[in-house]
Design a protein around this motif. Sequence first.
Motif, short mmCIF file in Angstrom:
data_model
loop_
_atom_site.label_atom_id
_atom_site.label_comp_id
_atom_site.label_asym_id
_atom_site.label_seq_id
_atom_site.Cartn_x
_atom_site.Cartn_y
_atom_site.Cartn_z
N ALA A 112 0.81 -1.22 0.00
CA ALA A 112 0.00 0.00 0.00
C ALA A 112 0.85 1.27 0.00
O ALA A 112 0.30 2.37 -0.10
CB ALA A 112 -0.93 0.00 1.21
N GLY A 113 2.15 1.12 0.13
CA GLY A 113 3.03 2.28 0.08
C GLY A 113 3.65 2.67 1.39
O GLY A 113 4.41 3.64 1.47
N GLY A 114 3.36 1.92 2.45
CA GLY A 114 3.94 2.24 3.75
C GLY A 114 5.11 1.35 4.10
O GLY A 114 5.57 0.55 3.28
N LYS A 115 5.58 1.50 5.31
CA LYS A 115 6.63 0.63 5.85
C LYS A 115 6.07 -0.04 7.10
O LYS A 115 5.29 0.57 7.83
CB LYS A 115 7.88 1.44 6.19
CG LYS A 115 8.53 2.09 4.98
CD LYS A 115 9.77 2.89 5.37
CE LYS A 115 10.41 3.55 4.15
NZ LYS A 115 11.60 4.34 4.52
N ALA A 116 6.49 -1.27 7.33
CA ALA A 116 5.90 -1.99 8.46
C ALA A 116 6.87 -2.98 9.07
O ALA A 116 7.84 -3.40 8.43
CB ALA A 116 4.63 -2.71 8.01
N PHE A 117 6.59 -3.31 10.31
CA PHE A 117 7.39 -4.26 11.07
C PHE A 117 6.41 -5.13 11.86
O PHE A 117 5.45 -4.62 12.44
CB PHE A 117 8.32 -3.51 12.03
CG PHE A 117 9.18 -4.38 12.90
CD1 PHE A 117 10.40 -4.85 12.42
CD2 PHE A 117 8.78 -4.73 14.18
CE1 PHE A 117 11.20 -5.65 13.22
CE2 PHE A 117 9.58 -5.53 14.99
CZ PHE A 117 10.80 -6.00 14.50
N ASP A 118 6.64 -6.43 11.86
CA ASP A 118 5.71 -7.32 12.56
C ASP A 118 6.30 -7.79 13.89
O ASP A 118 7.51 -7.96 14.04
CB ASP A 118 5.38 -8.55 11.71
CG ASP A 118 6.60 -9.38 11.37
OD1 ASP A 118 6.90 -10.35 12.10
OD2 ASP A 118 7.28 -9.06 10.37
N THR A 119 5.42 -7.98 14.85
CA THR A 119 5.82 -8.49 16.16
C THR A 119 4.64 -9.19 16.80
O THR A 119 3.48 -8.86 16.54
CB THR A 119 6.34 -7.36 17.07
OG1 THR A 119 6.86 -7.93 18.27
CG2 THR A 119 5.24 -6.39 17.43
#
Length: 278
Positions: free
Chosen positions: A61-68
């Motif tokens: 979608a154009g963002g940045k993300a980190f999973d936890t």
Amino acid sequence: MRLNPFGGSRRTQQADAVVTGAGSGIGRAFAVELGRRGGRVICSDIDAERARETVELVTAAGGKAFDTSCDVSRIEQVEALANTAEQWFGKPADIVVNNAGIGRGGEVIGDAPLSEWHQVLDINLWGVIHGCHVFTPRLRAAGHGAIVNVASAAAFGVAPRMAAYNVSKAGVLALSETLAAELSGTGVGVTVLCPTAVKTNILEGVSVGSEALDEWGDRLLRWTGREPASIARTTLDAVDHGQLYVVPQFEAKLIWQSKRLLPQQYTRAAGLLERLVR
């Protein structure tokens, strides 16, 4: 965080956000919409694999993300979530979406096992309490940002055979109202979401005690249920406008107004309707 030319701030644009329960449903929709608005998102869920899937969608979608992974019913894990967010962002989060929750129902008070009460309240209510307890001081110190708490029209709808769920969401509503009063003038906003039917998996496998009622609930979801993406957009727009309450559907507004104007009559009618449908 961009300034809003119409006054206030566009908190949800290019925001650093934390979303709990981001692995599916409304939580995933919030994460993706925040990414679409140019944000960086910590996607937290008790199911690590689902959180990773959401990260891919946020990135697309154009963002940045980190999973936890995070079990919001455990305060130490929520504290670790806040620390992880600060490390990844390099600063405190701008927006916290306390969304993680489960659906339960089917038995009347006195028959529903206490284990169900504890499970629902631990996640739906204590999870939000933990999120507010941990993140509020950090947001207050920063002097800006927002907390979004996901409640439900169940907070005021008093549907029979849904007591634990109703109580948990009523608690989230009261918590949000109290927090909004306490944060007034600090630059930190509070928004509480109270939808009715949303096309998610939260009530998957949940029965309210009769085939007729379950069928009626399925029809309601098909006829009036809104997509999670629409709910997320509406709510984040409300955050930008500094709104406390988001009651997005017509039937939710009808329940809200009926309960406030005619509380005793509404409660009696809810019980009568349940017995008629059953």
